[in-house]
Design a protein around this motif. Structure first.
Motif, PDB file in Angstrom:
ATOM      1  N   GLU A  31      43.124  43.340  39.753  1.00 52.42           N
ATOM      2  CA  GLU A  31      43.222  44.750  39.362  1.00 52.42           C
ATOM      3  C   GLU A  31      42.821  44.934  37.903  1.00 52.42           C
ATOM      4  O   GLU A  31      43.207  44.164  37.032  1.00 52.42           O
ATOM      5  CB  GLU A  31      44.655  45.247  39.561  1.00 52.42           C
ATOM      6  CG  GLU A  31      44.831  46.729  39.268  1.00 52.42           C
ATOM      7  CD  GLU A  31      46.250  47.209  39.550  1.00 52.42           C
ATOM      8  OE1 GLU A  31      46.391  48.335  40.055  1.00 52.42           O
ATOM      9  OE2 GLU A  31      47.201  46.459  39.260  1.00 52.42           O
ATOM     10  N   SER A 172      37.329  40.271  37.506  1.00 51.34           N
ATOM     11  CA  SER A 172      38.188  41.042  38.404  1.00 51.34           C
ATOM     12  C   SER A 172      37.953  40.641  39.852  1.00 51.34           C
ATOM     13  O   SER A 172      38.903  40.452  40.627  1.00 51.34           O
ATOM     14  CB  SER A 172      37.926  42.544  38.216  1.00 51.34           C
ATOM     15  OG  SER A 172      38.704  43.306  39.096  1.00 51.34           O
ATOM     16  N   ASP A 193      40.624  50.440  38.021  1.00 48.70           N
ATOM     17  CA  ASP A 193      41.283  50.811  39.268  1.00 48.70           C
ATOM     18  C   ASP A 193      42.389  51.830  39.031  1.00 48.70           C
ATOM     19  O   ASP A 193      42.573  52.749  39.833  1.00 48.70           O
ATOM     20  CB  ASP A 193      41.875  49.564  39.938  1.00 48.70           C
ATOM     21  CG  ASP A 193      40.818  48.520  40.253  1.00 48.70           C
ATOM     22  OD1 ASP A 193      39.883  48.856  41.007  1.00 48.70           O
ATOM     23  OD2 ASP A 193      40.914  47.393  39.738  1.00 48.70           O
ATOM     24  N   THR A 208      45.692  56.193  39.653  1.00 53.09           N
ATOM     25  CA  THR A 208      44.245  56.225  39.815  1.00 53.09           C
ATOM     26  C   THR A 208      43.688  57.535  39.233  1.00 53.09           C
ATOM     27  O   THR A 208      44.443  58.458  38.915  1.00 53.09           O
ATOM     28  CB  THR A 208      43.875  56.151  41.294  1.00 53.09           C
ATOM     29  OG1 THR A 208      44.442  57.302  41.958  1.00 53.09           O
ATOM     30  CG2 THR A 208      44.427  54.884  41.936  1.00 53.09           C
TER      31      THR A 208
END
Length: 237
Positions: A31, A172, A193, A208
């Motif tokens: 993440e 990532s 993210d 988000t």
């Protein structure tokens, strides 16, 4: 399971002088989280609290056992008397990395950032951009599980910025959890993210871009627009 769980009730550099408070978020494997806020909002203090550099902290920071953490600071830091090659050897010794592994990891990074011919020079003599590139190499050579980055694009030209973004996305995808503090909201919008928005030392929003849009009631709003809407709404309360 999260790589790190952060719950900060309050933290600061002196007793009774709280710089940040009421922060709570986690970072999961693979993440990329953007830590955003205005100058002086408390982003760097948050990072230092996570790294254990803040002397006064009330809260709970839990790091998954056995994971490797790397930190890429906003201002490059080097040992004055060591060349880049010697920095690499020093970190390899501390991390107990075999020479063949170090070579396999570092050589492509040196080539990407065009530092191969500067290995035996002191990083203190480099330009700011070269210093930032050297710090990136030193951070990534240990293959961290958790990477914390503070304003990574400072001093980088557009080509180096693209290279760094590609590396961040590669890490990532490899499963590295990344916390990236940045003022470059258009870039953060494209790669992150989730986002942690801090204002005046407090967590103002977490989620988000879609979540931010929902809070702001702006279905097509950019991160830049949502950022200003949330900050202005908080300051007008």
């Amino acid at each position: 399971m999260s790589l790190i769980s952060i719950k900060i009730k309050e933290a600061g550099y002196e007793p009774g002088e709280t710089k940040i408070q009421n922060l709570e978020f986690s970072i999961h494997k693979g993440e990329l989280i953007g830590l955003i806020g205005a100058n002086g909002a408390g982003k760097s203090t948050t990072i230092k609290s996570i790294l254990g550099y803040i002397p006064f902290l009330e809260g709970d920071i839990r790091l998954k056992e056995g994971i490797a953490t790397a930190y890429l600071p906003e201002r490059p830091v080097f040992y004055d008397e060591l060349t880049l090659q010697e920095h690499i050897h020093f970190i390899a010794a501390v991390e107990e990395l075999p020479e063949e592994i170090v070579k396999a990891r570092v050589t492509p990074l040196l080539e990407k950032f065009k530092l191969t011919n500067h290995l035996h020079e002191l990083p203190g003599t480099y330009s700011k951009g070269m210093q930032q590139k050297a710090m990136i190499i030193l951070a990534l050579m240990i293959k961290p599980d958790l990477l914390i980055i503070d304003e990574p694009f400072m001093g980088l030209d557009p080509i180096a910025t693209k290279l760094l973004l590609d590396l961040i996305l590669e890490e990532s995808q490899r499963g590295v959890g990344i916390l990236m503090c940045t003022h470059v909201l258009d870039t953060a919008e494209k790669v992150c993210d989730r986002f942690v928005l801090i204002d005046h030392g407090q967590q103002l929003a977490l989620g988000t871009l879609e979540k931010f849009r929902e809070i702001c009631e702006r279905p097509d709003g950019s991160l830049f627009e949502c950022f200003h809407h949330l900050i202005e709404g908080k300051n007008h309360e």
